[in-house]
Enzyme design. Structure first.
Site, PDB file in Angstrom:
ATOM      1  N   ASP A  10       4.744  12.227  27.266  1.00 54.76           N
ATOM      2  CA  ASP A  10       4.539  11.686  25.922  1.00 54.76           C
ATOM      3  C   ASP A  10       3.756  10.385  26.077  1.00 54.76           C
ATOM      4  O   ASP A  10       4.218   9.455  26.738  1.00 54.76           O
ATOM      5  CB  ASP A  10       5.930  11.420  25.310  1.00 54.76           C
ATOM      6  CG  ASP A  10       5.892  10.727  23.977  1.00 54.76           C
ATOM      7  OD1 ASP A  10       4.844  10.168  23.587  1.00 54.76           O
ATOM      8  OD2 ASP A  10       6.946  10.718  23.313  1.00 54.76           O
ATOM      9  N   ASN A  25      -7.704  11.146  12.798  1.00 53.89           N
ATOM     10  CA  ASN A  25      -8.635  11.806  11.866  1.00 53.89           C
ATOM     11  C   ASN A  25      -9.523  10.719  11.257  1.00 53.89           C
ATOM     12  O   ASN A  25      -9.291   9.528  11.466  1.00 53.89           O
ATOM     13  CB  ASN A  25      -7.887  12.603  10.801  1.00 53.89           C
ATOM     14  CG  ASN A  25      -6.975  11.732   9.980  1.00 53.89           C
ATOM     15  OD1 ASN A  25      -7.427  10.828   9.285  1.00 53.89           O
ATOM     16  ND2 ASN A  25      -5.677  11.966  10.077  1.00 53.89           N
ATOM     17  N   GLY A  33       1.096  15.178  14.928  1.00 53.85           N
ATOM     18  CA  GLY A  33       0.760  15.266  16.354  1.00 53.85           C
ATOM     19  C   GLY A  33       0.858  13.938  17.074  1.00 53.85           C
ATOM     20  O   GLY A  33       1.748  13.124  16.807  1.00 53.85           O
ATOM     21  N   ASP A  35      -1.103  11.435  16.886  1.00 53.41           N
ATOM     22  CA  ASP A  35      -1.383  10.343  15.945  1.00 53.41           C
ATOM     23  C   ASP A  35      -0.086   9.850  15.286  1.00 53.41           C
ATOM     24  O   ASP A  35       0.192   8.637  15.251  1.00 53.41           O
ATOM     25  CB  ASP A  35      -2.368  10.888  14.887  1.00 53.41           C
ATOM     26  CG  ASP A  35      -3.029   9.823  14.031  1.00 53.41           C
ATOM     27  OD1 ASP A  35      -2.894   8.626  14.341  1.00 53.41           O
ATOM     28  OD2 ASP A  35      -3.706  10.212  13.054  1.00 53.41           O
ATOM     29  N   THR A 119      -7.201  19.600  20.649  1.00 50.92           N
ATOM     30  CA  THR A 119      -6.641  20.911  21.033  1.00 50.92           C
ATOM     31  C   THR A 119      -5.315  21.237  20.342  1.00 50.92           C
ATOM     32  O   THR A 119      -4.701  22.261  20.657  1.00 50.92           O
ATOM     33  CB  THR A 119      -6.480  21.042  22.560  1.00 50.92           C
ATOM     34  OG1 THR A 119      -5.472  20.133  23.009  1.00 50.92           O
ATOM     35  CG2 THR A 119      -7.781  20.772  23.277  1.00 50.92           C
ATOM     36  N   VAL A 121      -3.834  20.435  16.242  1.00 46.91           N
ATOM     37  CA  VAL A 121      -4.143  20.820  14.852  1.00 46.91           C
ATOM     38  C   VAL A 121      -5.618  21.203  14.683  1.00 46.91           C
ATOM     39  O   VAL A 121      -5.944  22.053  13.850  1.00 46.91           O
ATOM     40  CB  VAL A 121      -3.794  19.638  13.920  1.00 46.91           C
ATOM     41  CG1 VAL A 121      -4.246  19.900  12.492  1.00 46.91           C
ATOM     42  CG2 VAL A 121      -2.300  19.384  13.927  1.00 46.91           C
ATOM     43  N   TYR A 122      -6.507  20.618  15.489  1.00 45.72           N
ATOM     44  CA  TYR A 122      -7.940  20.885  15.346  1.00 45.72           C
ATOM     45  C   TYR A 122      -8.411  22.141  16.093  1.00 45.72           C
ATOM     46  O   TYR A 122      -9.592  22.517  15.998  1.00 45.72           O
ATOM     47  CB  TYR A 122      -8.764  19.659  15.746  1.00 45.72           C
ATOM     48  CG  TYR A 122      -8.779  18.552  14.699  1.00 45.72           C
ATOM     49  CD1 TYR A 122      -8.150  18.698  13.469  1.00 45.72           C
ATOM     50  CD2 TYR A 122      -9.456  17.352  14.945  1.00 45.72           C
ATOM     51  CE1 TYR A 122      -8.177  17.674  12.517  1.00 45.72           C
ATOM     52  CE2 TYR A 122      -9.489  16.340  13.994  1.00 45.72           C
ATOM     53  CZ  TYR A 122      -8.852  16.496  12.785  1.00 45.72           C
ATOM     54  OH  TYR A 122      -8.888  15.497  11.852  1.00 45.72           O
TER      55      TYR A 122
HETATM   56  N1  AR6 Z   1       1.830  12.540  23.710  1.00 43.92           N
HETATM   57  C1  AR6 Z   1       0.814  13.242  24.247  1.00 43.92           C
HETATM   58  N2  AR6 Z   1       0.257  14.319  23.658  1.00 43.92           N
HETATM   59  C2  AR6 Z   1       0.773  14.702  22.464  1.00 43.92           C
HETATM   60  C3  AR6 Z   1       1.826  14.021  21.830  1.00 43.92           C
HETATM   61  C4  AR6 Z   1       2.376  12.895  22.505  1.00 43.92           C
HETATM   62  N3  AR6 Z   1       3.373  12.162  21.995  1.00 43.92           N
HETATM   63  N4  AR6 Z   1       2.098  14.664  20.651  1.00 43.92           N
HETATM   64  C5  AR6 Z   1       1.254  15.710  20.565  1.00 43.92           C
HETATM   65  N5  AR6 Z   1       0.459  15.746  21.666  1.00 43.92           N
HETATM   66  P1  AR6 Z   1      -3.042  16.845  17.856  1.00 43.92           P
HETATM   67  P2  AR6 Z   1      -5.935  17.039  17.265  1.00 43.92           P
HETATM   68  C6  AR6 Z   1      -0.595  16.703  22.024  1.00 43.92           C
HETATM   69  O1  AR6 Z   1      -2.738  17.892  16.867  1.00 43.92           O
HETATM   70  O2  AR6 Z   1      -5.952  18.472  17.617  1.00 43.92           O
HETATM   71  C7  AR6 Z   1      -3.299  14.650  13.514  1.00 43.92           C
HETATM   72  O3  AR6 Z   1      -2.603  14.962  12.342  1.00 43.92           O
HETATM   73  C8  AR6 Z   1      -0.624  18.043  21.342  1.00 43.92           C
HETATM   74  O4  AR6 Z   1       0.367  18.908  21.878  1.00 43.92           O
HETATM   75  O5  AR6 Z   1      -2.182  15.635  17.922  1.00 43.92           O
HETATM   76  O6  AR6 Z   1      -7.027  16.148  17.767  1.00 43.92           O
HETATM   77  C9  AR6 Z   1      -4.446  13.667  13.261  1.00 43.92           C
HETATM   78  O7  AR6 Z   1      -4.141  12.747  12.240  1.00 43.92           O
HETATM   79  C10 AR6 Z   1      -2.034  18.507  21.680  1.00 43.92           C
HETATM   80  O8  AR6 Z   1      -2.068  19.021  23.019  1.00 43.92           O
HETATM   81  O9  AR6 Z   1      -4.565  16.274  17.680  1.00 43.92           O
HETATM   82  C11 AR6 Z   1      -5.569  14.577  12.879  1.00 43.92           C
HETATM   83  O10 AR6 Z   1      -5.510  14.913  11.501  1.00 43.92           O
HETATM   84  C12 AR6 Z   1      -2.834  17.200  21.657  1.00 43.92           C
HETATM   85  O11 AR6 Z   1      -1.854  16.149  21.701  1.00 43.92           O
HETATM   86  C13 AR6 Z   1      -5.329  15.818  13.703  1.00 43.92           C
HETATM   87  O12 AR6 Z   1      -3.925  15.838  13.976  1.00 43.92           O
HETATM   88  C14 AR6 Z   1      -3.686  17.009  20.419  1.00 43.92           C
HETATM   89  O13 AR6 Z   1      -3.040  17.548  19.289  1.00 43.92           O
HETATM   90  C15 AR6 Z   1      -6.061  15.765  15.015  1.00 43.92           C
HETATM   91  O14 AR6 Z   1      -5.903  16.990  15.687  1.00 43.92           O
END
Ligand code: AR6
Length: 172
Positions: A10, A25, A33, A35, A119, A121-122
């Site tokens: 994490d 975003n 996620g 963020d 990787t 939500v996007y």
């Molecule tokens: N530590 C490390 N990695 C993490 C954590 C954490 N605490 N939590 C999630 N991940 P995502 P995106 C991983 O969806 O695809 C947000 O709502 C997760 O499992 O966080 O760039 C933003 O505001 C995945 O492997 O980011 C945007 O709207 C990776 O982080 C949107 O999501 C990225 O997943 C961005 O989407």
């Protein structure tokens, strides 16, 4: 010349780094996620600072303080949404990592932890994203070897870690 470290974990935990990268975003006003986790751990002051930034273009990166997080800076980057690969997704993802490294260097951050941008939500396919992420960061580090001590990817699940390990092997 250093070696990128690949860890399962994490990114809001303490890795002893100067900066962590957020997969934000374009509003920079928080989300789910990684963020959401970063904003929760940093506290409301992070959102207050983000409100002053006026958002961020896809592929761009902007730096804030880190507040209650165990690091000095958060570098917010905005990854591309995956639309099948024909909408400049690869170039935009390269820009994310290159710009984040540039912001880190400007801030004097000598150690940086990245998540896997785009990787979640996007929906960027993780194998392709991992190859771009590692090559872009390694190339920047090689070109600016004096600026950095440690670069980590902190990956949240085994599948993502495995994809990065495979991409790392293919790169080296
Ligand atoms: N530590 C490390 N990695 C993490 C954590 C954490 N605490 N939590 C999630 N991940 P995502 P995106 C991983 O969806 O695809 C947000 O709502 C997760 O499992 O966080 O760039 C933003 O505001 C995945 O492997 O980011 C945007 O709207 C990776 O982080 C949107 O999501 C990225 O997943 C961005 O989407």
């Amino acid at each position: 010349m250093g070696n990128i470290e690949l860890l399962l974990g994490d990114i809001t935990r303490d890795y002893g780094v100067d900066a962590i990268v957020n997969a934000a975003n374009s509003s920079l006003l928080g989300g789910g996620g990684v963020d959401g986790a970063i904003h929760r751990a940093a506290g409301p002051e992070l959102l207050a600072e983000c409100r002053t930034l006026g958002g961020c273009a896809t592929g761009g990166a902007k730096t804030t303080r880190a507040y209650r997080l165990p690091c000095k800076y958060v570098i917010h980057t905005v990854g591309p949404v995956w639309h099948g690969g024909g909408q400049h997704e690869a170039a935009l993802l390269r820009d994310c990592y290159g710009n984040a490294m540039m912001r880190a260097q400007e801030a004097g951050a000598r150690s940086v932890a990245f998540p896997s941008v785009s990787t979640g939500v996007y929906h960027y396919p993780v194998d392709q994203a991992a190859a771009i992420a590692l090559k872009t960061v390694q190339d920047f580090w090689d070109a600016h070897a004096d600026s950095f001590d440690r670069i980590l990817f902190v990956l949240f699940d085994e599948r993502t870690l495995a994809a990065y390990k495979k991409a790392y092997e293919d790169l080296n």
